[in-house]
Scaffold this motif. Structure first.
Motif, PDB file in Angstrom:
ATOM      1  N   GLU A 140      -6.892   7.317  -0.140  1.00  0.00           N
ATOM      2  CA  GLU A 140      -6.711   5.828   0.053  1.00  0.00           C
ATOM      3  C   GLU A 140      -8.058   4.971   0.192  1.00  0.00           C
ATOM      4  OE1 GLU A 140      -4.143   2.712   2.927  1.00  0.00           O
ATOM      5  OE2 GLU A 140      -3.670   4.903   2.780  1.00  0.00           O
ATOM      6  N   ASP A 142      -9.049   0.909   1.341  1.00  0.00           N
ATOM      7  CA  ASP A 142      -8.637  -0.355   1.821  1.00  0.00           C
ATOM      8  C   ASP A 142      -9.730  -1.186   1.883  1.00  0.00           C
ATOM      9  OD1 ASP A 142      -6.471   1.369   2.702  1.00  0.00           O
ATOM     10  OD2 ASP A 142      -6.085   0.253   4.369  1.00  0.00           O
ATOM     11  N   VAL A 217     -10.977   2.875   8.102  1.00  0.00           N
ATOM     12  CA  VAL A 217      -9.926   1.791   7.908  1.00  0.00           C
ATOM     13  C   VAL A 217      -9.289   1.671   9.503  1.00  0.00           C
ATOM     14  CG1 VAL A 217      -7.918   1.095   6.960  1.00  0.00           C
ATOM     15  CG2 VAL A 217      -9.617   2.159   5.397  1.00  0.00           C
ATOM     16  N   VAL A 227      -6.559  -5.926   6.936  1.00  0.00           N
ATOM     17  CA  VAL A 227      -6.409  -5.428   5.587  1.00  0.00           C
ATOM     18  C   VAL A 227      -5.916  -6.153   4.622  1.00  0.00           C
ATOM     19  CG1 VAL A 227      -5.383  -3.527   4.434  1.00  0.00           C
ATOM     20  CG2 VAL A 227      -6.256  -2.987   6.608  1.00  0.00           C
ATOM     21  N   SER A 230      -4.935  -2.527  -0.165  1.00  0.00           N
ATOM     22  CA  SER A 230      -5.486  -0.907  -0.446  1.00  0.00           C
ATOM     23  C   SER A 230      -4.886  -0.551  -1.541  1.00  0.00           C
ATOM     24  CB  SER A 230      -4.435  -0.183   0.906  1.00  0.00           C
ATOM     25  OG  SER A 230      -3.316   0.074   0.380  1.00  0.00           O
ATOM     26  N   THR A 231      -5.695   0.929  -2.059  1.00  0.00           N
ATOM     27  CA  THR A 231      -5.166   1.423  -3.316  1.00  0.00           C
ATOM     28  C   THR A 231      -3.437   1.843  -3.464  1.00  0.00           C
ATOM     29  OG1 THR A 231      -5.606   3.550  -2.179  1.00  0.00           O
ATOM     30  CG2 THR A 231      -7.275   2.728  -3.775  1.00  0.00           C
TER      31      THR A 231
END
Length: 341
Positions: A140, A142, A217, A227, A230-231
């Motif tokens: 992941e 972010d 993150v 945030v 994110s992916t």
């Protein structure tokens, strides 16, 4: 030296230079392994032994070069809980602080497979390395901001974003911008390969946004950063596990056993309270102990093959950036050793 050899050397230099700034952190250390001695003996171990029919000494060894990130956790738990040997393989997990160190070990033949990403896969194959994707993994990135005026990705127009050029971080930002109706030309890129430095610059208002992995993150969120995407929320997953075709040909059963152990590790995490394995995550990913209560363990799913469309999108972007010039399609880099597309 003829022109062909010179071009190949230049490609290999590009591979190391780009790979060195893909992943986690600024420093590097030699790979560490909890089964180092077993890894050294792997060449003498028979590969065709079926799970459940081998003694501990006869179990084949599969070495993995991983980065200290959340996509490594199921593999680490699979080994720590003994799921690997239960399924007939001994995982020799070697963790590296930088992708550059991991790639040096990979090219030296010290690891069979490695955690990578789709941009890196395009670079490997551009350099003539026959590296195949055996599955996706659960990583992941972010996109964070400390600017209160920026509430959505579309608000980044005309703003500064910290990333590392020609890597999966830039690719991820490009996809997030595209979903928001923007292009890379709509932002001002500040290139910072060192991930800890990105976080510090963002916290000190030296940029409007930055793309970061865990544990940075969580560290950023606890420092008051927000945030934006994110992916996971953007539906972009460039994270994969890869093996050279030579390793796939030599150890197909070991790779299949590895995935059986991976899936059991995922089931284990779903069935146990987070407290039972959180210390391992803190240790392996590098979270500060003070953030133990802030850590959100991903909802891991059983291993599966990468989406062809994900590969095509990443390769198209790599071609736009001049990182991929060879005629390579997604099917050329996807292995069916475990999963069929």
């Amino acid at each position: 030296m003829n022109k062909i050899k010179m071009n190949k050397m230049l490609l290999m230099m590009l591979l190391l230079a780009v790979a060195g700034i893909i992943a986690t952190g600024c420093g590097g250390k030699a790979g560490s392994s909890s089964t180092q001695a077993a890894g050294e003996a792997s060449a003498a171990v028979p590969e065709n032994s079926a799970p459940g029919e081998t003694s501990a000494a006869d179990i084949p060894v599969l070495s993995l070069g991983l980065l200290p990130s959340i996509d490594a956790i199921p593999f680490i738990i699979a080994h720590e809980q003994g799921f690997d040997q239960k399924h007939g393989v001994k995982l020799d997990i070697q963790t590296f602080k930088s992708a550059k160190d991991r790639d040096v070990a990979f090219q030296a033949g010290k690891v069979d497979g490695l955690s990578a990403d789709l941009v890196a896969i395009s670079i490997y194959n551009e350099a003539g390395l026959d590296v195949k994707i055996t599955s996706t993994t659960f990583g992941e990135f972010d996109l964070l901001t400390g600017n209160p005026e920026i509430r959505e990705v579309k608000d980044l127009k005309g703003k500064s974003v910290i990333l590392s050029k020609n890597t999966s971080t830039q690719y991820t930002v490009a996809m997030m911008l595209k979903q928001a109706g923007l292009t890379e030309e709509d932002i001002h890129v500040t290139e910072v390969p060192q991930i800890p430095t990105r976080l510090e610059l963002l916290k000190n208002n030296k940029a409007d946004a930055a793309i970061l992995p865990e544990p940075y993150v969580t560290m950023g969120r606890t420092a008051g950063l927000n945030v934006l995407s994110s992916t996971v929320t953007a539906g972009v997953n460039p994270f994969v596990l890869a093996f050279p075709q030579s390793a796939i040909d030599a150890k197909p059963a070991a790779i299949q056993s590895m995935y059986a152990a991976y899936d059991e590790a995922v089931a284990y995490m779903k069935s146990k309270p987070q407290a039972e394995y959180i210390d391992l995550i803190i240790q392996e990913v590098g979270y500060p102990d003070t953030l133990k209560d802030e850590i959100k363990v991903p909802d891991y799913v059983p291993a599966h093959q990468v989406d062809v469309k994900e590969v095509e999108a990443a390769f198209a972007w790599a071609r736009e950036k001049g990182l991929l010039t060879r005629t390579i399609v997604a099917e050329d880099v996807i292995s069916d050793v475990q999963f069929k597309n």
